[in-house]
Design an enzyme around this catalytic site. Structure first.
Site, PDB file in Angstrom:
ATOM      1  N   ILE A   1       2.795 -38.413  40.273  1.00 25.15           N
ATOM      2  CA  ILE A   1       2.207 -37.424  40.619  1.00 25.15           C
ATOM      3  C   ILE A   1      -0.044 -37.828  40.667  1.00 25.15           C
ATOM      4  O   ILE A   1       0.226 -38.621  40.085  1.00 25.15           O
ATOM      5  CB  ILE A   1       2.588 -36.611  39.075  1.00 25.15           C
ATOM      6  CG1 ILE A   1       3.859 -36.900  38.842  1.00 25.15           C
ATOM      7  CG2 ILE A   1       1.147 -35.715  38.826  1.00 25.15           C
ATOM      8  CD1 ILE A   1       3.785 -35.726  37.425  1.00 25.15           C
TER       9      ILE A   1
ATOM     10  N   CYS B   1      25.345 -34.785  33.465  1.00 29.69           N
ATOM     11  CA  CYS B   1      26.132 -33.663  33.926  1.00 29.69           C
ATOM     12  C   CYS B   1      25.267 -32.510  32.464  1.00 29.69           C
ATOM     13  O   CYS B   1      24.436 -32.492  32.120  1.00 29.69           O
ATOM     14  CB  CYS B   1      27.272 -33.428  33.777  1.00 29.69           C
ATOM     15  SG  CYS B   1      27.979 -35.083  34.688  1.00 29.69           S
TER      16      CYS B   1
ATOM     17  N   ASP C   1      32.238 -43.348  34.655  1.00 29.38           N
ATOM     18  CA  ASP C   1      31.831 -44.184  33.510  1.00 29.38           C
ATOM     19  C   ASP C   1      32.696 -43.567  32.043  1.00 29.38           C
ATOM     20  O   ASP C   1      32.649 -44.117  31.267  1.00 29.38           O
ATOM     21  CB  ASP C   1      30.577 -44.609  33.739  1.00 29.38           C
ATOM     22  CG  ASP C   1      30.179 -42.835  33.627  1.00 29.38           C
ATOM     23  OD1 ASP C   1      29.846 -42.418  34.305  1.00 29.38           O
ATOM     24  OD2 ASP C   1      29.116 -43.229  32.425  1.00 29.38           O
TER      25      ASP C   1
END
Length: 669
Positions: free
Chosen positions: A299, A2, A104
């Site tokens: 990539i 977050c 968590d």
């Protein structure tokens, strides 16, 4: 995973504006697009906000932060993941302690309430940054994980402390003025940063393995910076003698445990996959736990010299992974350069950062939120060419001339492409670094070697402010002698890299910032602190055996890796520099014309326009040798980055922009 933000004022009578907190969350909507929350109770002088990316406990209401528990005595916000939290929850529930969610994150305030902060930090395992306010102590804690995988910035204003997961979050607060600092600007041009610093005046980072304890009293705020963990290599002669198998088996066991913990999520988990043994090891181990083929993301560059996709494909086929290959060219790399700087909030020397941002975008495009990555392996097991050079120069006494010649030839041949970036073109010696470490680590020399260029490239007004400033001295002063004294030269070299290049580059513009730009969480099992503590005990000659780097890891992964990868020498993961391709050079020149024209450079007052033009002309000259071009390419990327930083964060009214973002998201209170 977050984004967090908040304000802690000098006294409880200062009100904290709700919309400001929400605007700060809106500035990092990319970090947490699933929901947001804020909390700023009256007469407490503390407020926090949170932008949520749902990974564990997808219920929006149960997982909403900030947590405000104990009848309002404890407030906290958390960014990152706490692994092994189920065991901790089970232990606490057995003691009669209740939880309001399955998240968590909720173990943080619960542990703090019952154990205090010092013991809580010992219990936490994973990558995290958090803020916790305790009303009883009237104290705010800001803490960051042991390696700095998750970011956390802060600054002090006249009214208190402002903090957030990104610099732009802090700049969204109306009391914080955006200004590039003279020393910060200088370090933007030489790549390597002073630990804990940023490009912006007054804005600092909580250092890895550190906690700020900010206490409020009658005289305002008292800020204590406390270390709770560090990479502790043994003093020379103190390592217990163990068999090779002890270390090989131990690496395998600890890495298996770290991978298994990081596969825990309520959403699908994939893997980043390059052609190196690090990401291939992670994919191989993770595939052993998976019930179905894992998704692997690779990539591919349009230059055979820098492309590893064929080797990655060999690994993917060996474990029957579902591989996605993102092919990148000049248009994709340079058209997204400015967007990348918005997220990194610092300059980049190579478009690898852009490539990583484009890859995280592809991950989200196919509806994945989480990947496991190979970062940290080179740091623990001495994988970089700079470590081999330091081992050869300082840690291997008694080599005969034939052995020495073979060592030098192997190092130079395998790293010819990266001379001027991964290895210095010319030796650079910092007297203070020599005094602190015993030598100037090879990992710092390419960037400290740009010092003369930087002095000429910086604007005269800033040049005067850094007169007599020696960047090697500033970095050396931040290194802890306690963890360098009486250590083996290879241990010292790895410790310095971990404190500088790992946190300031690999985990920043090569990690969290470009991953979270697309709301994607990257989990690096190699940076599990229990694995790191075991790796620190491994003798140097088992990390680099002869001229072979990461020997102990290679042996631990026998049977997991195809033979080609097991035998392969380390190849630095780097995007093709602009000078290697006419189309890329034209794209870079176009960006310089757009953001760093003479008119814009002179108006900004950050760079010397004459010297910038001199560097461009030198780069275009056929007489400039390749290693010089590698170095100048990096410096031009940095110069461009400085001007884009100015464009994004100084010229733009960030508080107004943050409010516009909140309005677009319908986050208006």
């Amino acid at each position: 995973m977050c984004g967090i933000a908040g304000v802690f004022t000098n006294n409880t009578s200062m009100a904290i504006d709700s919309q400001t907190l929400v605007n700060m969350a809106a500035m990092m909507h990319h970090r947490g697009p699933d929901s947001y929350g804020y909390c700023n109770p009256a007469d407490m002088g503390v407020g926090m906000s949170h932008a949520r990316l749902s990974i564990i406990d997808l219920n929006e209401n149960r997982g909403r932060q900030p947590f405000w528990l104990d009848g309002g005595q404890t407030m906290c916000v958390h960014n990152g993941e706490f692994y092994d939290y189920q065991r901790i929850r089970t232990d606490l529930i057995a003691r009669g302690i209740d939880f309001t969610s399955k998240s968590d994150s909720e173990i943080l305030p619960t542990l703090f309430r019952h154990l205090g902060m010092e013991e809580t930090l010992k219990q936490l395992r994973g990558e995290f940054a958090f803020a916790l306010y305790d009303e009883q102590e009237d104290t705010l804690y800001l803490a960051r994980d042991r390696f700095g995988i998750k970011p956390l910035y802060w600054t002090q204003t006249e009214d208190g402390v402002v903090f957030g997961s990104e610099v732009k979050v802090i700049l969204a607060h109306p009391d914080v003025k955006p200004e590039l600092d003279s020393k910060g600007l200088f370090h933007q041009l030489i790549q390597v940063m002073v630990p804990g610093s940023t490009a912006f005046k007054g804005i600092q980072q909580v250092e890895p393995g550190h906690m700020l304890k900010i206490s409020r009293g009658d005289d305002g705020l008292t800020i204590e910076n406390q270390k709770y963990w560090d990479m502790d290599f043994p003093v020379v002669g103190s390592r217990e003698k163990q068999s090779d198998d002890y270390y090989i088996d131990g690496v395998r066991e600890h890495l298996l445990d770290a991978v298994q913990l990081r596969l825990n999520a309520d959403v699908p988990v994939g893997c980043y996959l390059s052609g190196g043994i690090d990401s291939c090891s992670i994919l191989g181990l993770a595939s052993g736990y998976a019930q179905e083929p894992l998704k692997a993301f690779t990539i591919s560059f349009d230059s055979a010299d820098y492309d590893e996709s064929d080797i990655a494909t060999e690994m993917a086929r060996s474990v029957e992974a579902d591989q996605e290959i993102l092919k990148l060219n000049a248009d994709l790399l340079y058209n997204n350069f400015a967007r990348t700087i918005w997220h990194t909030e610092r300059t980049i020397y190579n478009t690898l950062a852009v490539a990583k941002l484009m890859m995280s975008q592809q991950v989200r495009h196919v509806n994945y939120k989480v990947v496991l990555t190979g970062e940290g392996s080179d740091e623990l097991f001495a994988g970089y060419p700079a470590f081999r050079q330091d081992m050869y120069l300082h840690g291997m006494e008694g080599l005969d001339e034939n052995q020495a010649s073979e060592w030098r030839q192997s190092l130079e041949t395998s790293n010819e492409l990266f001379k001027g970036a991964m290895l210095a073109k010319d030796e650079y010696v910092s007297d203070e670094m020599n005094n602190k470490v015993g030598f100037t680590p090879s990992c710092l020399q390419p960037w400290l070697g740009c010092t003369d260029h930087a002095r000429q490239l910086i604007h005269p007004s800033h040049r005067a402010a850094v007169e007599g400033y020696e960047p090697g001295t500033a970095i050396a002063e931040k290194l802890d002698s306690e963890y360098l004294s009486e250590r083996h030269p290879l241990d010292k070299a790895q410790y310095v890299w971990i404190k500088t290049m790992l946190e300031g580059q690999i985990l920043t513009w090569g990690g969290d910032r470009v991953d979270m730009a697309n709301s994607m969480e990257a989990r690096p099992p190699f940076l599990d602190h229990k694995l790191a503590e075991f790796a620190a005990q491994i003798p140097p000659e088992m990390r680099i055996k002869g001229s072979k780097e990461k020997y102990v890891l290679r042996e631990a992964m026998k049977g997991v890796l195809p033979e080609t990868l097991y035998e392969r020498e380390k190849f630095a993961f780097m995007a093709p520099p602009a000078h290697t391709d006419d189309k890329k050079w034209k794209k870079l020149r176009g960006l310089l014309d757009q953001y760093a024209s003479r008119e814009k450079v002179e108006k900004a007052g950050l760079l010397d326009a004459d010297y910038l033009e001199t560097l461009v002309a030198k780069q275009e000259s056929a007489e400039t040798d390749t290693s010089d071009k590698v170095q100048i390419d990096a410096i031009l990327n940095h110069a461009l980055g400085v001007m884009i930083l100015h464009h994004h964060f100084v010229e733009q009214n960030i508080p107004a922009y943050a409010y516009e973002q909140a309005q677009k998201l319908n986050w208006v209170v």
